[in-house]
Enzyme design. Structure first.
Site, PDB file in Angstrom:
ATOM      1  N   SER A 191       0.850  -1.201   0.000  1.00 31.13           N
ATOM      2  CA  SER A 191       0.000   0.000   0.000  1.00 31.13           C
ATOM      3  C   SER A 191       0.878   1.241   0.000  1.00 31.13           C
ATOM      4  O   SER A 191       2.083   1.160   0.281  1.00 31.13           O
ATOM      5  CB  SER A 191      -0.839  -0.034   1.282  1.00 31.13           C
ATOM      6  OG  SER A 191      -1.383   1.223   1.590  1.00 31.13           O
ATOM      7  N   TYR A 224      -3.437  -0.020  10.005  1.00 29.93           N
ATOM      8  CA  TYR A 224      -3.252  -0.388   8.593  1.00 29.93           C
ATOM      9  C   TYR A 224      -1.816  -0.073   8.151  1.00 29.93           C
ATOM     10  O   TYR A 224      -1.165  -0.907   7.495  1.00 29.93           O
ATOM     11  CB  TYR A 224      -4.270   0.396   7.760  1.00 29.93           C
ATOM     12  CG  TYR A 224      -4.338   0.032   6.294  1.00 29.93           C
ATOM     13  CD1 TYR A 224      -5.010  -1.108   5.868  1.00 29.93           C
ATOM     14  CD2 TYR A 224      -3.759   0.852   5.324  1.00 29.93           C
ATOM     15  CE1 TYR A 224      -5.104  -1.422   4.515  1.00 29.93           C
ATOM     16  CE2 TYR A 224      -3.844   0.545   3.969  1.00 29.93           C
ATOM     17  CZ  TYR A 224      -4.519  -0.598   3.569  1.00 29.93           C
ATOM     18  OH  TYR A 224      -4.610  -0.912   2.233  1.00 29.93           O
TER      19      TYR A 224
END
Ligand code: NAP
Ligand code: GCO
Length: 269
Positions: A150, A163
């Protein structure tokens, strides 16, 4: 002219894409099937699985099988792998650790339980599934593991502490699998999508009551040199490269597919 294009073929390979009932995983699994692979995918819910199987068939993917499996559960993962090997008659050649969730909660308001759940699905599960497929790859001296990283493998922002911690960890798990298993002709790389239009990011793109764009939507378009959100199709070519023979000497890398976000300081005021 060499056989460069043949190196991108996945003919004869078995690929397992986790969490591929929709979103990024679906697009990657579809592309692998079209490139000739036999594809296994999993998700947690039967209705999602049935819907996805119908979509794969509609999109012309042959040889796709779905399994109910929660990737955080080591027992379920082992059982699913045994079913995949039995159903396809060979061990897994390509694994994509794609299943993931996000919780957008300011850190001081986030419970440790929520934090652990994100780490469990986005990081620990990649360890669990990789650990399950690695012995088969070692045995045949060949394998590809692709971890879906990501922007948050590199950057932080408000509300995504768990996250970012998970995706940063996943980048390092990628490098470690490369370090530990590269000698067996196993390549482990990361694919780092930028901001991609999927259900996961839908809340960030919702129209405002007056019909205008969500402020985060405008913010991302301004932060991206390509001046748009990515599509799941944008990830197919890079994911195919990392799964194929064309990337056999690429190992431990994260390939960012972000329309240029990580290269850009942002618009001058
Ligand atoms: P999504 O649309 O929310 O899809 C997530 C998929 O994962 C679904 O198939 C879901 O199916 C499955 N899943 C979630 N938890 C699971 C579990 N415990 N066990 C098995 N399957 C599970 O997400 P996406 O946007 O496609 O994202 C896919 C991956 O890319 C994630 O790792 C995400 O963090 C990463 N990513 C996304 C973006 C983006 O902008 N969208 C950018 C960078 C990275 P069920 O709920 O039915 O199980
Ligand atoms: C967020 C987003 C991101 C993306 C993606 C970026 O809230 O900032 O959901 O984290 O999903 O991972 O690469």
């Amino acid at each position: 002219m060499g056989d460069y294009l043949n190196k991108f073929s996945l003919k004869g390979k078995v690929a397992w894409v986790t969490g591929a009932s929709y979103g990024i995983g679906y697009a990657i699994a579809l592309c692998y099937a079209k490139a000739g692979a036999k594809v296994a995918f999993n998700c947690r819910h039967q209705d999602g699985l049935d819907k996805a199987l119908a979509e794969y068939a509609k999109d012309g993917a042959k040889d796709v099988r779905g399994y109910i499996c929660d990737v955080t559960d080591e027992k379920q993962v082992k059982e699913t792998l045994a079913c995949i090997e039995k159903d396809f008659g060979q061990s897994v050649d390509i694994l994509v650790n794609n299943a993931g969730i996000i919780k957008r909660i300011p850190m001081t308001e986030m419970s440790a339980e929520d934090f652990r759940q994100v780490i469990d699905i986005d990081l620990t599960a990649a360890f669990i599934v990789s650990k399950a497929v690695l012995p088969g790859m070692v045995e045949k001296r060949s394998g590809k593991i692709i971890n879906i990283c990501s922007m948050m493998s590199e950057l932080g922002r408000e509300t995504v502490s768990a996250y970012a911690a998970a995706k940063g960890g996943l980048k390092m798990l990628t490098r470690n699998i490369c370090s530990e298993y590269g000698k067996y002709n196993i390549q482990c790389n990361g694919l780092g999508p930028g901001y991609i239009a999927t259900p996961q990011t839908a809340p960030l793109r919702e129209r405002q009551p007056d019909g205008s764009r969500h402020p985060f939507d405008s913010f991302i378009v301004a932060k991206t040199p390509a001046e748009r959100w990515g599509t799941t199709e944008d990830l197919q070519g890079p994911a195919l490269f990392l799964a194929s023979e064309a990337s056999d000497f690429v190992n431990g890398q994260v390939l960012y597919v972000d329309g240029g976000i990580l290269a850009y300081i942002g618009k001058q005021p």
